[in-house]
Design an enzyme around this catalytic site. Structure first.
Site, mmCIF file in Angstrom:
data_model
loop_
_atom_site.group_PDB
_atom_site.id
_atom_site.type_symbol
_atom_site.label_atom_id
_atom_site.label_comp_id
_atom_site.label_asym_id
_atom_site.label_seq_id
_atom_site.Cartn_x
_atom_site.Cartn_y
_atom_site.Cartn_z
ATOM 1 N N HIS A 73 0.796 -1.396 -0.045
ATOM 2 C CA HIS A 73 -0.015 -0.169 0.278
ATOM 3 C C HIS A 73 0.756 1.062 -0.035
ATOM 4 O O HIS A 73 2.003 1.386 0.497
ATOM 5 C CB HIS A 73 -0.984 0.065 1.148
ATOM 6 N N HIS A 75 1.030 4.749 1.716
ATOM 7 C CA HIS A 75 0.590 5.321 3.160
ATOM 8 C C HIS A 75 0.551 6.879 3.112
ATOM 9 O O HIS A 75 1.421 7.265 2.448
ATOM 10 C CB HIS A 75 1.238 4.765 4.454
ATOM 11 N N HIS A 91 -3.508 3.962 5.119
ATOM 12 C CA HIS A 91 -3.608 4.101 3.761
ATOM 13 C C HIS A 91 -3.768 5.633 3.199
ATOM 14 O O HIS A 91 -4.783 6.399 3.796
ATOM 15 C CB HIS A 91 -4.559 3.173 3.286
ATOM 16 N N HIS A 99 -11.816 0.682 1.507
ATOM 17 C CA HIS A 99 -10.554 -0.113 1.121
ATOM 18 C C HIS A 99 -11.176 -1.063 0.162
ATOM 19 O O HIS A 99 -12.512 -1.853 0.094
ATOM 20 C CB HIS A 99 -10.141 -0.707 2.436
ATOM 21 N N HIS A 108 -9.155 2.767 -1.774
ATOM 22 C CA HIS A 108 -8.178 3.854 -1.483
ATOM 23 C C HIS A 108 -7.411 4.239 -2.562
ATOM 24 O O HIS A 108 -6.884 3.423 -3.472
ATOM 25 C CB HIS A 108 -7.377 3.533 -0.264
ATOM 26 N N ASP A 111 -4.362 1.735 -2.287
ATOM 27 C CA ASP A 111 -4.541 0.225 -2.324
ATOM 28 C C ASP A 111 -3.746 -0.372 -3.574
ATOM 29 O O ASP A 111 -4.344 0.057 -4.552
ATOM 30 C CB ASP A 111 -6.106 -0.126 -2.442
ATOM 31 N N HIS A 150 3.405 -5.389 3.846
ATOM 32 C CA HIS A 150 2.942 -6.071 5.179
ATOM 33 C C HIS A 150 3.259 -7.529 5.009
ATOM 34 O O HIS A 150 3.660 -8.071 4.059
ATOM 35 C CB HIS A 150 1.257 -5.881 5.002
ATOM 36 N N ARG A 167 3.679 -4.391 9.377
ATOM 37 C CA ARG A 167 4.454 -3.714 8.416
ATOM 38 C C ARG A 167 5.867 -4.477 8.173
ATOM 39 O O ARG A 167 6.648 -4.234 9.295
ATOM 40 C CB ARG A 167 4.410 -2.209 8.649
#
Length: 181
Positions: A73, A75, A91, A99, A108, A111, A150, A167
């Site tokens: 993602h 952020h 995000h 999401h 998002h 994403d 992640h 993360r």
């Protein structure tokens, strides 16, 4: 006279070449160099190339769980200073959407979906997304934000972030210098 100067000279005489820079300019691009969070060994690069309304995202990442699926993602904050990358925030979501997956009509801006690691923990992906930009003047710009990988898969539906786990790597998105020639 070399070919470049011949083209430039010809363009000085042709009205069609009024914007000569566009003949030689490349698409805007940016890069994030990923570093592992505490206790992890994930690293790599994520490159972004703006092609009109579409962003091409190219990722090459090592140190992942072998044969694992890992959420990736953008952020909201360009800050990877916390040991667990929590400093990168949530995000990136300029449109306040739910999401979803990178191909979902509602998602998002950050994403990007999932990466699939091979038996050696290496993942390479090429993803096309819309709704994000490299232009500093647009609210959907990703420049100066962070990319986070992640430890687990993004389920592409859980709110607000897809339940993709810890993360494991983080990197700041920096715009590459525009090259004209």
């Amino acid at each position: 006279m070399n070919a470049k100067w011949a083209v430039i000279s010809a363009c000085l005489l042709l009205p069609a070449c009024a914007n000569m820079n566009s003949m030689f300019a490349r698409n805007p691009s940016a890069t994030a160099v990923l570093a592992p969070t505490k206790g992890n060994s994930v690293s790599g690069t994520v490159n972004f190339v703006q092609k009109g309304e579409v962003m091409l995202v190219e990722a090459k990442i090592t140190g992942l769980k072998p044969n694992g699926t890992h959420g990736i993602h953008i952020h909201e904050k360009g800050n990877c200073s916390a040991a667990d990358a929590s400093s990168a925030g949530a995000h990136f979501n300029p449109s306040s959407a739910q999401h979803g997956g990178h191909n979902s009509p509602i998602r998002h801006g950050g994403d990007l979906g999932n990466l699939q690691a091979d038996a050696n923990g290496y993942a390479q992906a090429s993803i096309e997304v819309s709704g994000i930009s490299l232009s500093a003047t647009e609210t959907n710009s990703i420049v100066g934000r962070a990319v986070v990988v992640h430890g687990g898969p993004d389920d592409l539906r859980s709110q607000p972030a897809g339940s993709s786990g810890a993360r494991v790597a983080c990197g700041l998105i920096s715009k590459n210098p525009d090259k004209v020639f």
